[in-house]
Design a protein around this motif. Sequence first.
Motif, short mmCIF file in Angstrom:
data_model
loop_
_atom_site.label_atom_id
_atom_site.label_comp_id
_atom_site.label_asym_id
_atom_site.label_seq_id
_atom_site.Cartn_x
_atom_site.Cartn_y
_atom_site.Cartn_z
N VAL A 252 4.89 -2.29 22.24
CA VAL A 252 5.28 -0.89 22.00
C VAL A 252 5.84 -0.75 20.59
N ILE A 253 6.67 -1.69 20.18
CA ILE A 253 7.24 -1.66 18.83
C ILE A 253 6.12 -1.81 17.79
N ALA A 254 5.19 -2.72 18.08
CA ALA A 254 4.08 -2.96 17.13
C ALA A 254 3.21 -1.72 16.96
N GLU A 255 2.93 -1.02 18.06
CA GLU A 255 2.08 0.17 17.99
C GLU A 255 2.77 1.28 17.18
N ALA A 256 4.05 1.50 17.44
CA ALA A 256 4.78 2.54 16.68
C ALA A 256 4.90 2.13 15.22
N THR A 257 5.08 0.85 14.96
CA THR A 257 5.21 0.35 13.58
C THR A 257 3.89 0.53 12.83
N ARG A 258 2.78 0.26 13.52
CA ARG A 258 1.46 0.44 12.91
C ARG A 258 1.28 1.89 12.44
N LEU A 259 1.64 2.84 13.29
CA LEU A 259 1.49 4.25 12.96
C LEU A 259 2.44 4.65 11.83
N HIS A 260 3.64 4.11 11.86
CA HIS A 260 4.62 4.39 10.81
C HIS A 260 4.11 3.90 9.47
N LYS A 261 3.57 2.69 9.46
CA LYS A 261 3.04 2.09 8.22
C LYS A 261 1.87 2.90 7.67
N ALA A 262 1.09 3.48 8.59
CA ALA A 262 -0.07 4.28 8.17
C ALA A 262 0.36 5.67 7.69
N GLY A 263 1.65 5.94 7.73
CA GLY A 263 2.16 7.22 7.25
C GLY A 263 1.95 8.37 8.20
N VAL A 264 1.70 8.07 9.45
CA VAL A 264 1.48 9.14 10.45
C VAL A 264 2.83 9.78 10.82
N PRO A 265 2.97 11.10 10.67
CA PRO A 265 4.23 11.75 11.07
C PRO A 265 4.54 11.51 12.55
N VAL A 266 5.81 11.49 12.89
CA VAL A 266 6.21 11.05 14.23
C VAL A 266 5.58 11.89 15.35
N ASP A 267 5.52 13.21 15.19
CA ASP A 267 4.94 14.03 16.27
C ASP A 267 3.46 13.72 16.50
N GLU A 268 2.78 13.44 15.39
CA GLU A 268 1.36 13.05 15.47
C GLU A 268 1.23 11.64 16.05
N ALA A 269 2.17 10.76 15.65
CA ALA A 269 2.15 9.37 16.14
C ALA A 269 2.28 9.33 17.67
N ILE A 270 3.09 10.24 18.20
CA ILE A 270 3.28 10.29 19.65
C ILE A 270 1.94 10.60 20.34
N LYS A 271 1.13 11.47 19.70
CA LYS A 271 -0.18 11.81 20.28
C LYS A 271 -1.17 10.66 20.12
#
Length: 304
Positions: A252-271
């Motif tokens: 779960v941490i790795a998936e959220a970190t991947r999205l964060h690194k890709a610059g995906v805004p948090v609301d979009e990352a949740i989707k």
Amino acid sequence: MRRLPALLTVCLLASASATAILAQTVARTADPLKRGLKETDFPRTVKVTDNVYTYEDFHAGDEKFTTTDMFLVTGDGVLVADGQGSPAATKGLVDAIAKVTPQPIKYVVICSDHGDHTAGNASFPSGVRYLIHPTSKTAMGKNAPADSELVSDAKSFMLGSESIQVLFLGRAHTGGDLSVYLPRQKILFLSETFLNRVFPAMRSAYPSEWLGALSKAERMDVNIYIAGHGFTETGPVSKEELIAYHKALEAVIAEATRLHKAGVPVDEAIKQANFGEYSAWTLSKSQGPIAVRKVYEELDGKLK
Ligand SMILES: [Zn+2]
């Protein structure tokens, strides 16, 4: 070294008054129905060893899973680790203990300060001694027990002839997470540091430090790990499930970190977040978005 005949072990278990945990193939799930149990089987008391039990009752909400407490019976009173989420539910725990032993409850360890483990504390007898981490005492505010003993790192003591260690393994699910270790029985009650097949719940968590707390628990001399949510398992299964939980938290941490690194805004990352096999775990729908936000908060340096 003398080995006990297998038959003797079976007889000891069969003589138990409470449900005994037997070595058998169990469905790896927090869902009682998938586990082959009925809703009417709960609340229930599970005999873990000669004088250690768990008490499992359902958490509030539509998705059924258990909140699990542990109690240790000694010749000089009972120690309880965690309560339930309402005075009625914790009265159920107190009554269940009275069915097992006439010994009084002497200690209550507040391992998780969350309401689902503490909101029923008024049903514990007056005069019990509470142990709590300073962070949890602050978090509970006016709901914290008036007189409690603070454990910020570790406390070892005897109750009857049993030795008990109350341990802080690091910030995990609440920040004030305490565990109870019984060195003779090699049992570690991890409370919400270990959610057995329940999606990593991070509302008040410290994601990366939580991984450290799990690693510490895995390095200890333990035969049975007990989770604060989900079922009480036999020793070998409990070890596998603790590692499975550790992997889930990492994923779960790795998936959220991947999205964060890709610059995906948090609301979009949740989707966009794809939790793979963990999206089938209990509470994934409600806890997935909360986990993404919390990991973002940590990566942004906003988690103090
Ligand atoms: Zn909880």
